[in-house]
Design a protein around this motif. Structure first.
Motif, PDB file in Angstrom:
ATOM      1  N   ASP A   1       0.823  -1.209   0.000  1.00  0.00           N
ATOM      2  CA  ASP A   1       0.000   0.000   0.000  1.00  0.00           C
ATOM      3  C   ASP A   1       0.862   1.266   0.000  1.00  0.00           C
ATOM      4  O   ASP A   1       0.684   2.162   0.801  1.00  0.00           O
ATOM      5  N   ILE A   2       1.800   1.310  -0.946  1.00  0.00           N
ATOM      6  CA  ILE A   2       2.722   2.432  -1.053  1.00  0.00           C
ATOM      7  C   ILE A   2       1.988   3.661  -1.601  1.00  0.00           C
ATOM      8  O   ILE A   2       1.076   3.530  -2.414  1.00  0.00           O
ATOM      9  N   ASP A   3       2.356   4.828  -1.125  1.00  0.00           N
ATOM     10  CA  ASP A   3       1.769   6.081  -1.614  1.00  0.00           C
ATOM     11  C   ASP A   3       2.319   6.357  -3.016  1.00  0.00           C
ATOM     12  O   ASP A   3       3.494   6.634  -3.191  1.00  0.00           O
ATOM     13  N   TYR A   4       1.445   6.280  -4.022  1.00  0.00           N
ATOM     14  CA  TYR A   4       1.873   6.402  -5.418  1.00  0.00           C
ATOM     15  C   TYR A   4       1.588   7.776  -6.016  1.00  0.00           C
ATOM     16  O   TYR A   4       1.777   7.987  -7.213  1.00  0.00           O
ATOM     17  N   SER A   5       1.177   8.742  -5.238  1.00  0.00           N
ATOM     18  CA  SER A   5       0.782  10.043  -5.783  1.00  0.00           C
ATOM     19  C   SER A   5       1.927  10.736  -6.523  1.00  0.00           C
ATOM     20  O   SER A   5       1.736  11.273  -7.621  1.00  0.00           O
ATOM     21  N   TYR A   6       3.139  10.725  -5.968  1.00  0.00           N
ATOM     22  CA  TYR A   6       4.271  11.364  -6.641  1.00  0.00           C
ATOM     23  C   TYR A   6       4.669  10.586  -7.901  1.00  0.00           C
ATOM     24  O   TYR A   6       5.037  11.178  -8.912  1.00  0.00           O
ATOM     25  N   PHE A   7       4.572   9.273  -7.858  1.00  0.00           N
ATOM     26  CA  PHE A   7       4.851   8.426  -9.025  1.00  0.00           C
ATOM     27  C   PHE A   7       3.932   8.820 -10.185  1.00  0.00           C
ATOM     28  O   PHE A   7       4.389   9.036 -11.305  1.00  0.00           O
ATOM     29  N   ILE A   8       2.656   8.973  -9.925  1.00  0.00           N
ATOM     30  CA  ILE A   8       1.691   9.374 -10.961  1.00  0.00           C
ATOM     31  C   ILE A   8       1.994  10.799 -11.423  1.00  0.00           C
ATOM     32  O   ILE A   8       1.938  11.102 -12.613  1.00  0.00           O
ATOM     33  N   GLU A   9       2.351  11.661 -10.502  1.00  0.00           N
ATOM     34  CA  GLU A   9       2.718  13.038 -10.858  1.00  0.00           C
ATOM     35  C   GLU A   9       3.913  13.050 -11.814  1.00  0.00           C
ATOM     36  O   GLU A   9       3.922  13.781 -12.805  1.00  0.00           O
ATOM     37  N   ARG A  10       4.929  12.214 -11.548  1.00  0.00           N
ATOM     38  CA  ARG A  10       6.109  12.126 -12.420  1.00  0.00           C
ATOM     39  C   ARG A  10       5.739  11.611 -13.816  1.00  0.00           C
ATOM     40  O   ARG A  10       6.318  12.038 -14.806  1.00  0.00           O
ATOM     41  N   ILE A  11       4.782  10.706 -13.895  1.00  0.00           N
ATOM     42  CA  ILE A  11       4.325  10.213 -15.199  1.00  0.00           C
ATOM     43  C   ILE A  11       3.821  11.385 -16.033  1.00  0.00           C
ATOM     44  O   ILE A  11       4.107  11.481 -17.228  1.00  0.00           O
ATOM     45  N   HIS A  12       3.105  12.299 -15.406  1.00  0.00           N
ATOM     46  CA  HIS A  12       2.558  13.447 -16.130  1.00  0.00           C
ATOM     47  C   HIS A  12       3.603  14.520 -16.414  1.00  0.00           C
ATOM     48  O   HIS A  12       3.629  15.066 -17.514  1.00  0.00           O
TER      49      HIS A  12
END
Length: 173
Positions: free
Chosen positions: A68-79
């Motif tokens: 259950d890792i926080d993926y918000s920054y990962f998704i932000e980097r994709i964009h």
């Protein structure tokens, strides 16, 4: 710059991402932890073994797993790096029921980059295996990878525009 992920429905917060990787005796555990923090800055890294390894290393491989890792920054980097269409294709390549698994390069992550690894490839530096689970996974992936360009060239999981399994883009013009 802080990028706000466009939300078109209520599926955006319904996925759980897990991260897993194998740490071999030749790997630098410190660099792997730094790589995790580059793309998942809020990750709580388990403290399995804090001892420093001194050559020659006689230990076995170990696994690192963060549920259950926080993926918000990962998704932000994709964009911010404009790889949303690649992410759509790579994240949806192995969907089975309500789950998918995909790999990203640990070496690229250490540099703050996201590089998706194709199946059966073993890049220098190893991989992070990411697993996504969601009751409506396809809609979730389509939403978190959505960008304004899709108003003109619509994309969806498994459409005729997806990349080939060897990573080569389809010709669609």
């Amino acid at each position: 710059m802080h990028y706000i992920i466009p939300h078109r429905s209520d599926v955006s917060d319904m996925a759980i991402m897990n991260l897993k990787s194998v740490i071999l005796p030749i790997d630098s555990k410190e660099n792997i932890e730094l790589a995790i923090k580059e793309l998942f800055p809020n990750a709580i890294i388990p403290n399995n073994n804090d001892t420093k390894h001194i050559f020659p290393i006689n230990t076995e491989k170990e696994d690192i797993e963060i549920k259950d890792i926080d993926y918000s920054y990962f998704i932000e980097r994709i964009h911010t790096t404009k790889i949303a269409d690649t992410a759509l294709d790579c994240m949806s390549q192995n969907i089975v029921n309500d789950a998918t698994t995909f790999n990203i390069s640990r070496q690229a992550a250490l540099a703050g980059k996201i590089t998706f690894v194709l199946p059966n490839e073993n890049p220098l530096g190893g991989c992070f295996e990411l697993t996504l689970n969601s009751p409506n996974l396809i809609a979730w992936i389509e939403e978190v990878t959505w960008h304004k360009g899709r108003d003109e060239v619509p994309r969806e999981v498994n459409d005729e525009l997806k990349m080939r399994s060897d990573g080569v883009p389809q010709d669609w013009f």
